[in-house]
Design a protein around this motif. Structure first.
Motif, short mmCIF file in Angstrom:
data_model
loop_
_atom_site.label_atom_id
_atom_site.label_comp_id
_atom_site.label_asym_id
_atom_site.label_seq_id
_atom_site.Cartn_x
_atom_site.Cartn_y
_atom_site.Cartn_z
N MET A 1 0.85 -1.20 0.00
CA MET A 1 0.00 0.00 0.00
C MET A 1 0.88 1.25 0.00
N SER A 2 0.51 2.25 -0.77
CA SER A 2 1.31 3.48 -0.83
C SER A 2 1.18 4.24 0.48
N ASP A 3 2.15 5.10 0.75
CA ASP A 3 2.10 5.92 1.96
C ASP A 3 0.83 6.76 1.99
N THR A 4 0.47 7.29 0.83
CA THR A 4 -0.74 8.11 0.76
C THR A 4 -1.98 7.31 1.18
N LYS A 5 -2.11 6.13 0.59
CA LYS A 5 -3.28 5.31 0.92
C LYS A 5 -3.29 4.94 2.40
N LEU A 6 -2.12 4.62 2.91
CA LEU A 6 -2.03 4.22 4.31
C LEU A 6 -2.39 5.37 5.25
N LEU A 7 -1.86 6.55 4.95
CA LEU A 7 -2.18 7.72 5.77
C LEU A 7 -3.68 8.01 5.75
N LEU A 8 -4.25 7.94 4.55
CA LEU A 8 -5.69 8.23 4.44
C LEU A 8 -6.53 7.17 5.15
N GLU A 9 -6.03 5.94 5.12
CA GLU A 9 -6.75 4.88 5.85
C GLU A 9 -6.65 5.10 7.37
N MET A 10 -5.46 5.53 7.81
CA MET A 10 -5.31 5.88 9.23
C MET A 10 -6.32 6.97 9.60
N TYR A 11 -6.33 7.99 8.78
CA TYR A 11 -7.23 9.12 9.04
C TYR A 11 -8.69 8.67 9.08
N ARG A 12 -9.06 7.81 8.13
CA ARG A 12 -10.44 7.32 8.07
C ARG A 12 -10.81 6.59 9.37
N ARG A 13 -9.91 5.72 9.81
CA ARG A 13 -10.22 4.93 11.01
C ARG A 13 -10.25 5.80 12.27
N LEU A 14 -9.36 6.77 12.31
CA LEU A 14 -9.34 7.64 13.49
C LEU A 14 -10.61 8.49 13.56
N THR A 15 -11.03 8.97 12.40
CA THR A 15 -12.26 9.75 12.36
C THR A 15 -13.45 8.90 12.77
N GLU A 16 -13.44 7.66 12.29
CA GLU A 16 -14.50 6.73 12.63
C GLU A 16 -14.54 6.50 14.14
N GLU A 17 -13.35 6.39 14.72
CA GLU A 17 -13.26 6.11 16.16
C GLU A 17 -13.64 7.32 17.02
N PHE A 18 -13.11 8.48 16.65
CA PHE A 18 -13.27 9.65 17.53
C PHE A 18 -14.23 10.70 17.00
N GLY A 19 -14.54 10.64 15.71
CA GLY A 19 -15.38 11.68 15.13
C GLY A 19 -14.57 12.96 14.99
N PRO A 20 -15.19 14.02 14.49
CA PRO A 20 -14.49 15.29 14.32
C PRO A 20 -14.11 15.89 15.67
N THR A 21 -12.86 16.29 15.82
CA THR A 21 -12.40 16.85 17.10
C THR A 21 -12.65 18.35 17.19
N GLY A 22 -12.66 19.02 16.04
CA GLY A 22 -12.87 20.46 16.06
C GLY A 22 -11.69 21.22 16.63
N TRP A 23 -10.56 20.56 16.78
CA TRP A 23 -9.37 21.24 17.31
C TRP A 23 -8.90 22.30 16.33
N TRP A 24 -8.51 23.51 16.75
CA TRP A 24 -8.02 23.93 18.05
C TRP A 24 -9.09 24.73 18.79
#
Length: 226
Positions: A1-24
């Motif tokens: 898997m390319s770095d791009t795909k992996l990063l986006l997959e990380m992001y997808r799963r984190l969003t799924e887990e925590f939802g939008p944080t709205g930081w800062w």
DNA sequence: CACCAGGCAAGTA
DNA sequence: TACTTGCATGGT
């Protein structure tokens, strides 16, 4: 898997887990900058107390911070730790902001990003992470913020070497992700959130939403970033 | 009680 | 350049 795909997959799963944080969390860009200095090597919980103090004493503005005696500023900054250092650093930033941009964050934002970044790094007390936090979260510039958790998480999953320096890690994200300010903001916030919850000295990788990354020589157990 | 947190600068060799 | 040290409160 390319770095791009992996990063986006990380992001997808984190969003799924925590939802939008709205930081800062801050009312104004200037408040973001103040928080960025105060949170250096410090938990946000402690910074909140200092910010609250500053607000209650009407000191959370360029003018007020500029006029306030260092000792009084230090007193309010106390809960954030390193308070003598940080109060002086706030002064340094405000002096810079006034001297270069008439105290206006809006005028500062008109400076080309690369040049502004260099100038911010010239202010004593503003290093790479603080500068980039101001650029991204206060000014909306497409700069990826790197911190201790970012490095720890990526190196533990074998995506970068453990000794990767700040600039290299920043470039890794900026080159492999679409140049999207909202994505940069949210992704960094999610990495911090994840790091704080799962990636401390006794890691709980079994519960971490990123534990799907196993094919890259990840050594999640026992590997400390420092 | 010991250890550490979303860094940074200054000093040393 | 590469490594070390000081800074400080508050949570676990």
């Amino acid at each position: 898997m390319s770095d791009t795909k992996l990063l986006l997959e990380m992001y997808r799963r984190l969003t799924e887990e925590f939802g939008p944080t709205g930081w800062w969390p801050a009312r104004t860009p200037f408040e973001v900058a103040v928080g960025a200095v105060l949170t250096q090597n410090t938990t946000w919980r402690n910074v909140e107390k200092a910010i609250k103090n500053l607000k209650e004493h009407r000191m959370l503005s360029v003018r007020a911070l500029s006029r306030a005696p260092l000792s009084k500023l230090a007193q309010q900054a106390r809960p954030a730790g390193y308070y003598r250092l940080k109060s002086q650093r706030l002064k340094n930033f405000v002096d810079f902001l006034r001297g270069e941009y008439g105290g206006s964050m809006v005028r500062m934002a008109r400076e080309p990003t690369d040049r502004l970044r260099e100038k911010l790094l010239g202010v004593t007390g503003i290093g790479p992470e603080t500068a980039d936090s101001i650029l991204l979260y206060a000014l909306g510039k497409p700069v990826f913020v790197v911190d201790a958790y970012t490095r720890r998480i990526l190196s533990r999953h074998g995506m970068v070497e453990q000794e990767v320096n700040y600039e290299e890690l920043r470039r890794f994200f900026e080159q492999h992700l679409p140049r999207d300010v909202s994505l940069f903001k949210e992704f960094h916030a999610l990495l911090v959130r994840t790091g704080a919850q799962f990636c401390k000295r006794e890691p709980r990788c079994d519960q971490c939403p990123l534990n799907f990354i196993t094919a890259r020589g990840a050594s999640p157990r026992g590997t400390r970033a420092k």
